[in-house]
Design a protein around this motif. Structure first.
Motif, PDB file in Angstrom:
ATOM      1  N   LEU A   1      -3.627  -4.518   1.038  1.00 33.91           N
ATOM      2  CA  LEU A   1      -2.428  -4.039   1.729  1.00 33.91           C
ATOM      3  C   LEU A   1      -1.230  -4.950   1.537  1.00 33.91           C
ATOM      4  O   LEU A   1      -0.118  -4.475   1.249  1.00 33.91           O
ATOM      5  CB  LEU A   1      -2.724  -3.879   3.227  1.00 33.91           C
ATOM      6  CG  LEU A   1      -1.573  -3.346   4.083  1.00 33.91           C
ATOM      7  CD1 LEU A   1      -1.102  -1.985   3.567  1.00 33.91           C
ATOM      8  CD2 LEU A   1      -1.997  -3.243   5.542  1.00 33.91           C
ATOM      9  N   ARG A   2      -1.408  -6.258   1.644  1.00 37.45           N
ATOM     10  CA  ARG A   2      -0.265  -7.166   1.531  1.00 37.45           C
ATOM     11  C   ARG A   2       0.397  -7.040   0.156  1.00 37.45           C
ATOM     12  O   ARG A   2       1.632  -7.043   0.041  1.00 37.45           O
ATOM     13  CB  ARG A   2      -0.713  -8.606   1.774  1.00 37.45           C
ATOM     14  CG  ARG A   2       0.443  -9.586   1.979  1.00 37.45           C
ATOM     15  CD  ARG A   2      -0.064 -10.998   2.199  1.00 37.45           C
ATOM     16  NE  ARG A   2      -0.970 -11.114   3.315  1.00 37.45           N
ATOM     17  CZ  ARG A   2      -0.582 -11.252   4.579  1.00 37.45           C
ATOM     18  NH1 ARG A   2       0.707 -11.287   4.874  1.00 37.45           N
ATOM     19  NH2 ARG A   2      -1.476 -11.362   5.544  1.00 37.45           N
ATOM     20  N   GLU A   3      -0.422  -6.911  -0.879  1.00 38.77           N
ATOM     21  CA  GLU A   3       0.121  -6.823  -2.244  1.00 38.77           C
ATOM     22  C   GLU A   3       0.729  -5.455  -2.526  1.00 38.77           C
ATOM     23  O   GLU A   3       1.768  -5.349  -3.186  1.00 38.77           O
ATOM     24  CB  GLU A   3      -0.997  -7.111  -3.254  1.00 38.77           C
ATOM     25  CG  GLU A   3      -0.554  -7.049  -4.705  1.00 38.77           C
ATOM     26  CD  GLU A   3      -1.697  -7.328  -5.675  1.00 38.77           C
ATOM     27  OE1 GLU A   3      -1.500  -7.096  -6.892  1.00 38.77           O
ATOM     28  OE2 GLU A   3      -2.769  -7.770  -5.227  1.00 38.77           O
ATOM     29  N   ARG A   4       0.118  -4.409  -2.022  1.00 37.10           N
ATOM     30  CA  ARG A   4       0.558  -3.048  -2.337  1.00 37.10           C
ATOM     31  C   ARG A   4       1.626  -2.512  -1.392  1.00 37.10           C
ATOM     32  O   ARG A   4       2.231  -1.468  -1.673  1.00 37.10           O
ATOM     33  CB  ARG A   4      -0.648  -2.098  -2.329  1.00 37.10           C
ATOM     34  CG  ARG A   4      -1.614  -2.304  -3.485  1.00 37.10           C
ATOM     35  CD  ARG A   4      -2.765  -1.289  -3.401  1.00 37.10           C
ATOM     36  NE  ARG A   4      -2.271   0.083  -3.321  1.00 37.10           N
ATOM     37  CZ  ARG A   4      -3.051   1.125  -3.029  1.00 37.10           C
ATOM     38  NH1 ARG A   4      -4.327   0.940  -2.763  1.00 37.10           N
ATOM     39  NH2 ARG A   4      -2.537   2.347  -2.981  1.00 37.10           N
ATOM     40  N   LEU A   5       1.897  -3.202  -0.290  1.00 38.99           N
ATOM     41  CA  LEU A   5       2.833  -2.694   0.699  1.00 38.99           C
ATOM     42  C   LEU A   5       4.211  -2.379   0.119  1.00 38.99           C
ATOM     43  O   LEU A   5       4.761  -1.295   0.392  1.00 38.99           O
ATOM     44  CB  LEU A   5       2.944  -3.677   1.866  1.00 38.99           C
ATOM     45  CG  LEU A   5       3.793  -3.231   3.059  1.00 38.99           C
ATOM     46  CD1 LEU A   5       3.313  -1.882   3.601  1.00 38.99           C
ATOM     47  CD2 LEU A   5       3.758  -4.285   4.172  1.00 38.99           C
ATOM     48  N   PRO A   6       4.814  -3.261  -0.691  1.00 34.95           N
ATOM     49  CA  PRO A   6       6.118  -2.922  -1.264  1.00 34.95           C
ATOM     50  C   PRO A   6       6.074  -1.647  -2.105  1.00 34.95           C
ATOM     51  O   PRO A   6       7.031  -0.855  -2.086  1.00 34.95           O
ATOM     52  CB  PRO A   6       6.449  -4.151  -2.130  1.00 34.95           C
ATOM     53  CG  PRO A   6       5.673  -5.271  -1.505  1.00 34.95           C
ATOM     54  CD  PRO A   6       4.391  -4.640  -1.059  1.00 34.95           C
ATOM     55  N   THR A   7       4.974  -1.451  -2.821  1.00 37.68           N
ATOM     56  CA  THR A   7       4.837  -0.246  -3.646  1.00 37.68           C
ATOM     57  C   THR A   7       4.710   0.997  -2.784  1.00 37.68           C
ATOM     58  O   THR A   7       5.306   2.041  -3.072  1.00 37.68           O
ATOM     59  CB  THR A   7       3.612  -0.369  -4.563  1.00 37.68           C
ATOM     60  OG1 THR A   7       3.750  -1.520  -5.389  1.00 37.68           O
ATOM     61  CG2 THR A   7       3.459   0.866  -5.446  1.00 37.68           C
ATOM     62  N   LEU A   8       3.929   0.896  -1.715  1.00 40.18           N
ATOM     63  CA  LEU A   8       3.762   2.037  -0.814  1.00 40.18           C
ATOM     64  C   LEU A   8       5.095   2.431  -0.194  1.00 40.18           C
ATOM     65  O   LEU A   8       5.376   3.618   0.004  1.00 40.18           O
ATOM     66  CB  LEU A   8       2.749   1.692   0.288  1.00 40.18           C
ATOM     67  CG  LEU A   8       1.299   1.476  -0.157  1.00 40.18           C
ATOM     68  CD1 LEU A   8       0.441   1.012   1.019  1.00 40.18           C
ATOM     69  CD2 LEU A   8       0.711   2.756  -0.746  1.00 40.18           C
TER      70      LEU A   8
END
Length: 261
Positions: free
Chosen positions: A197-204
């Motif tokens: 989640l921390r890594e993908r949050l900006p993408t989401l």
């Protein structure tokens, strides 16, 4: 009550005072034990009292010790004053012990967050370093401090029925999702394992799957990972992110008995 009457007969002016009954009870149903104390959620709704309901599905003793089994525990409290209204629990072992503790806490005037500080017996065959009662106190404390907010599966079902827009963020692992999906908000679910989640949050966010300023409810299997995920969101532009208390385990039961509709 008879003892209080006898005390006043034996010694007029006795300081003994009947303080009322809070309905601590237990029943055995085949290999399950169910226990409760205080009032239930329906009563609180009828009286119009402000309350929060939290669910916990912790094991009755250390999970690594043989024969660890879950206790499905629900506690109701006032999120402002911390007054404990009641609780219910069901499981195969250790159920009545937790309701007894909750009963004593209620009669002693303890607040919900103070349950986190109770010193209870600990040894792997009998309990965990953080007893289910302690864990409920921690959850209540987070809510009372404003660090977290929660909704129950029943409340989420009511929101869906009313047409309230919500994004349900499922932070379980892929295998868990494949074995069973959430029935609520099926068309507005986003899947992202907590570890990503921390890594993908900006993408989401950039893809529009999570939109700042909208209602996001984070869910997992029982609620622990949902709390961590919701804290990440609250510190990343989603200050109103909530957790689905009890998460998949509670939501599945609610759907099975028809209360999720």
């Amino acid at each position: 009550q008879g003892r209080f009457c006898a005390a006043h007969i034996a010694k007029p002016g006795s300081p003994s005072v009947y303080k009322g009954t809070i309905g601590a009870s237990v029943v055995k149903i085949f290999d399950l034990t169910a226990a409760s104390v205080g009032v239930n959620e329906r009563t609180l709704k009828q009286k119009g009292l402000p309350y929060k309901a939290v669910y916990n599905h912790a094991m009755q003793h250390a999970s690594y010790y043989p024969n660890a089994l879950p206790i499905h525990l629900k506690v109701l409290f006032d999120p402002t004053s911390g007054i404990i209204y009641g609780g219910q629990a069901v499981g195969k072992d250790g159920v009545e012990k937790r309701i007894d503790v909750l009963s004593v806490a209620m009669q002693g005037g303890m607040k919900a967050n103070e349950l986190a500080d109770l010193e209870l017996c600990y040894a792997p065959p009998y309990g965990s370093a953080r007893d289910p009662i302690n864990q409920v106190g921690m959850i209540a404390g987070n809510i009372m401090l404003g660090l977290m907010d929660s909704v129950t599966p029943l409340e989420l079902a009511e929101m869906e029925k009313a047409g309230t827009p919500v994004t349900l963020l499922d932070v379980r692992e892929k295998g868990e999702v494949e074995s069973g999906a959430f029935a609520l908000y099926a068309n507005s679910q986003v899947f992202c394992p907590l570890g990503e989640l921390r890594e993908r949050l900006p993408t989401l966010v950039s893809e529009g799957k999570l939109v700042s300023g909208t209602q996001v409810v984070v869910a997992c299997k029982s609620g622990q990972r949902a709390h961590v995920g919701a804290r990440m969101l609250r510190l990343s532009g989603f200050p109103d992110a909530k957790i689905l208390t009890g998460s998949f385990l509670t939501a599945t039961v609610c759907a099975a008995i028809g209360q999720g509709n």
